[in-house]
Design a protein around this motif. Structure first.
Motif, PDB file in Angstrom:
ATOM      1  N   ALA A   1      -3.145 -27.965 -13.243  1.00  0.00           N
ATOM      2  CA  ALA A   1      -2.380 -28.476 -14.381  1.00  0.00           C
ATOM      3  C   ALA A   1      -1.067 -29.135 -13.957  1.00  0.00           C
ATOM      4  N   ALA A   2      -0.710 -29.001 -12.695  1.00  0.00           N
ATOM      5  CA  ALA A   2       0.546 -29.555 -12.195  1.00  0.00           C
ATOM      6  C   ALA A   2       0.311 -30.891 -11.483  1.00  0.00           C
ATOM      7  N   ALA A   3       1.380 -31.501 -11.042  1.00  0.00           N
ATOM      8  CA  ALA A   3       1.271 -32.746 -10.285  1.00  0.00           C
ATOM      9  C   ALA A   3       0.687 -32.458  -8.910  1.00  0.00           C
ATOM     10  N   PRO A   4      -0.009 -33.424  -8.303  1.00  0.00           N
ATOM     11  CA  PRO A   4      -0.583 -33.213  -6.965  1.00  0.00           C
ATOM     12  C   PRO A   4       0.489 -32.856  -5.941  1.00  0.00           C
ATOM     13  N   LEU A   5       0.157 -31.915  -5.065  1.00  0.00           N
ATOM     14  CA  LEU A   5       1.077 -31.525  -3.993  1.00  0.00           C
ATOM     15  C   LEU A   5       0.994 -32.471  -2.805  1.00  0.00           C
ATOM     16  N   ASN A   6      -0.208 -33.072  -2.636  1.00  0.00           N
ATOM     17  CA  ASN A   6      -0.511 -33.790  -1.392  1.00  0.00           C
ATOM     18  C   ASN A   6      -0.183 -32.897  -0.203  1.00  0.00           C
ATOM     19  N   GLY A   7      -0.579 -31.644  -0.363  1.00  0.00           N
ATOM     20  CA  GLY A   7      -0.330 -30.636   0.648  1.00  0.00           C
ATOM     21  C   GLY A   7      -1.052 -29.356   0.278  1.00  0.00           C
ATOM     22  N   THR A   8      -0.662 -28.260   0.919  1.00  0.00           N
ATOM     23  CA  THR A   8      -1.362 -26.990   0.785  1.00  0.00           C
ATOM     24  C   THR A   8      -0.411 -25.892   0.340  1.00  0.00           C
ATOM     25  N   VAL A   9      -0.873 -25.049  -0.571  1.00  0.00           N
ATOM     26  CA  VAL A   9      -0.144 -23.844  -0.943  1.00  0.00           C
ATOM     27  C   VAL A   9      -1.009 -22.651  -0.576  1.00  0.00           C
ATOM     28  N   GLU A  10      -0.405 -21.607  -0.010  1.00  0.00           N
ATOM     29  CA  GLU A  10      -1.123 -20.380   0.319  1.00  0.00           C
ATOM     30  C   GLU A  10      -0.847 -19.330  -0.752  1.00  0.00           C
ATOM     31  N   ILE A  11      -1.900 -18.590  -1.111  1.00  0.00           N
ATOM     32  CA  ILE A  11      -1.756 -17.499  -2.076  1.00  0.00           C
ATOM     33  C   ILE A  11      -2.349 -16.232  -1.469  1.00  0.00           C
ATOM     34  N   ALA A  12      -1.776 -15.094  -1.836  1.00  0.00           N
ATOM     35  CA  ALA A  12      -2.206 -13.828  -1.237  1.00  0.00           C
ATOM     36  C   ALA A  12      -1.860 -12.689  -2.170  1.00  0.00           C
ATOM     37  N   GLY A  13      -2.409 -11.521  -1.862  1.00  0.00           N
ATOM     38  CA  GLY A  13      -2.091 -10.321  -2.614  1.00  0.00           C
ATOM     39  C   GLY A  13      -0.733  -9.764  -2.232  1.00  0.00           C
ATOM     40  N   PRO A  14      -0.258  -8.763  -2.957  1.00  0.00           N
ATOM     41  CA  PRO A  14       1.084  -8.231  -2.720  1.00  0.00           C
ATOM     42  C   PRO A  14       1.178  -7.215  -1.587  1.00  0.00           C
ATOM     43  N   GLU A  15       0.010  -6.768  -1.038  1.00  0.00           N
ATOM     44  CA  GLU A  15       0.018  -5.693  -0.051  1.00  0.00           C
ATOM     45  C   GLU A  15      -0.753  -6.096   1.206  1.00  0.00           C
ATOM     46  N   VAL A  16      -0.286  -5.603   2.347  1.00  0.00           N
ATOM     47  CA  VAL A  16      -0.985  -5.814   3.615  1.00  0.00           C
ATOM     48  C   VAL A  16      -1.727  -4.534   3.985  1.00  0.00           C
ATOM     49  N   PHE A  17      -2.994  -4.690   4.329  1.00  0.00           N
ATOM     50  CA  PHE A  17      -3.824  -3.575   4.771  1.00  0.00           C
ATOM     51  C   PHE A  17      -4.436  -3.921   6.123  1.00  0.00           C
ATOM     52  N   ARG A  18      -4.967  -2.916   6.824  1.00  0.00           N
ATOM     53  CA  ARG A  18      -5.916  -3.185   7.894  1.00  0.00           C
ATOM     54  C   ARG A  18      -7.258  -3.468   7.231  1.00  0.00           C
ATOM     55  N   LEU A  19      -8.048  -4.333   7.849  1.00  0.00           N
ATOM     56  CA  LEU A  19      -9.346  -4.672   7.292  1.00  0.00           C
ATOM     57  C   LEU A  19     -10.205  -3.419   7.083  1.00  0.00           C
ATOM     58  N   ASP A  20     -10.255  -2.545   8.092  1.00  0.00           N
ATOM     59  CA  ASP A  20     -11.047  -1.320   7.968  1.00  0.00           C
ATOM     60  C   ASP A  20     -10.510  -0.402   6.874  1.00  0.00           C
ATOM     61  N   GLN A  21      -9.188  -0.368   6.737  1.00  0.00           N
ATOM     62  CA  GLN A  21      -8.548   0.473   5.724  1.00  0.00           C
ATOM     63  C   GLN A  21      -8.880  -0.025   4.313  1.00  0.00           C
ATOM     64  N   TRP A  22      -8.773  -1.334   4.100  1.00  0.00           N
ATOM     65  CA  TRP A  22      -9.066  -1.915   2.791  1.00  0.00           C
ATOM     66  C   TRP A  22     -10.502  -1.621   2.362  1.00  0.00           C
ATOM     67  N   ILE A  23     -11.452  -1.911   3.252  1.00  0.00           N
ATOM     68  CA  ILE A  23     -12.856  -1.716   2.898  1.00  0.00           C
ATOM     69  C   ILE A  23     -13.151  -0.229   2.720  1.00  0.00           C
ATOM     70  N   GLY A  24     -12.577   0.607   3.567  1.00  0.00           N
ATOM     71  CA  GLY A  24     -12.782   2.050   3.429  1.00  0.00           C
ATOM     72  C   GLY A  24     -12.261   2.580   2.109  1.00  0.00           C
ATOM     73  N   THR A  25     -11.126   2.058   1.654  1.00  0.00           N
ATOM     74  CA  THR A  25     -10.556   2.487   0.379  1.00  0.00           C
ATOM     75  C   THR A  25     -11.471   2.126  -0.783  1.00  0.00           C
ATOM     76  N   VAL A  26     -12.015   0.920  -0.757  1.00  0.00           N
ATOM     77  CA  VAL A  26     -12.907   0.481  -1.829  1.00  0.00           C
ATOM     78  C   VAL A  26     -14.198   1.293  -1.818  1.00  0.00           C
ATOM     79  N   LEU A  27     -14.771   1.509  -0.630  1.00  0.00           N
ATOM     80  CA  LEU A  27     -16.011   2.280  -0.556  1.00  0.00           C
ATOM     81  C   LEU A  27     -15.804   3.704  -1.050  1.00  0.00           C
ATOM     82  N   ALA A  28     -14.681   4.309  -0.695  1.00  0.00           N
ATOM     83  CA  ALA A  28     -14.393   5.674  -1.144  1.00  0.00           C
ATOM     84  C   ALA A  28     -14.250   5.729  -2.663  1.00  0.00           C
ATOM     85  N   ALA A  29     -13.598   4.719  -3.237  1.00  0.00           N
ATOM     86  CA  ALA A  29     -13.417   4.678  -4.687  1.00  0.00           C
ATOM     87  C   ALA A  29     -14.746   4.527  -5.406  1.00  0.00           C
TER      88      ALA A  29
END
Length: 246
Positions: free
Chosen positions: A174-202
């Motif tokens: 909906a905005a004007a073209p950036l003619n570039g790149t924006v990065e988006i991410a979640g608010p927390e940093v996890f280890r990959l194994d930790q993130w997946i383990g948390t979801v599987l446990a839940a």
């Protein structure tokens, strides 16, 4: 304003169409099920008529190296050609954080080709590079399961909710073209194994997550390559909140 969403019936696309429609835009979902096939070109020219923006959130049906490269190279060229002919004023595409830093991955190599085609097209554009989605945790676990155990590295990740991805892509569209790149991410940093383990446990998934520094991630061996840069836009939804809702 007419905004065509390529991949508009998928996980991100359906959320994006709904969000743009709520904001008063004419959001048009385009996918093979609606008669639009970017790989063959079927219906692409027609759906882009009078469109002001095209947003590509589509994905390859096969992640095999050759298939995914063919998909992104061919579909992107078809879309760019049709968008240029239709006078589309803004080309938006969803990509992945760290693509250029993980050339061992056939999927990431194909995404780099997609991004380069867009950048070199001459069309006004915006690229939205996202980190992994919470919703992909199960698929990541399945792809890493060997003899009943989920083998993953401890690489740092900053995953986010699909709702937040769709909102960020919609904001860019909906905005004007950036003619570039924006990065988006979640608010927390996890280890990959930790993130997946948390979801599987839940989810009461009994599979054991084993930390393996040599375990590949879709063909690559990431370290910090999956994290966004310091200027990334951070979403609000935390993993615990997402797990409560899902």
């Amino acid at each position: 304003m007419k905004i065509v969403v390529i991949g508009g019936t998928g996980l991100i696309g359906s959320k994006l169409v709904a969000g743009l429609s709520e904001r008063g835009h004419q959001a048009v979902p385009a996918a093979p099920s609606t008669g639009v096939n970017t790989l063959t070109g079927e219906g692409v020219k027609e759906v882009l008529q009078d469109a002001k923006v095209v947003v590509d959130v589509s994905n390859s049906p096969s992640f095999a190296d050759d298939d995914v490269m063919t998909f992104f190279r061919t579909s992107t060229r078809n879309l760019l050609d049709a968008a240029g002919a239709a006078g589309v004023g803004h080309y938006v595409a969803l990509s992945v954080v760290g693509t250029e830093r993980l050339p061992e991955s056939g999927y990431f190599r194909a995404k780099v080709v997609q991004e380069d085609l867009i950048k070199g097209s001459g069309l006004p554009y915006s690229l939205v590079d996202a980190t992994q989605f919470f919703e992909f945790a199960g698929g990541i676990a399945d792809s890493a399961t060997v003899d009943g155990k989920v083998r993953l590295s401890g690489a740092a990740v900053q995953p986010m909710a699909a709702d937040d991805v769709a909102a960020a892509v919609g904001k860019a569209a909906a905005a004007a073209p950036l003619n570039g790149t924006v990065e988006i991410a979640g608010p927390e940093v996890f280890r990959l194994d930790q993130w997946i383990g948390t979801v599987l446990a839940a989810r009461e998934d009994p599979r054991e997550v084993v930390t393996d520094p040599q375990a590949p991630y879709f063909g690559a061996k990431p370290d910090r390559e999956l994290l966004p840069g310091p200027g990334a836009s951070l979403a609000q939804t935390r993993l615990s909140e997402w797990l409560t809702r899902h």
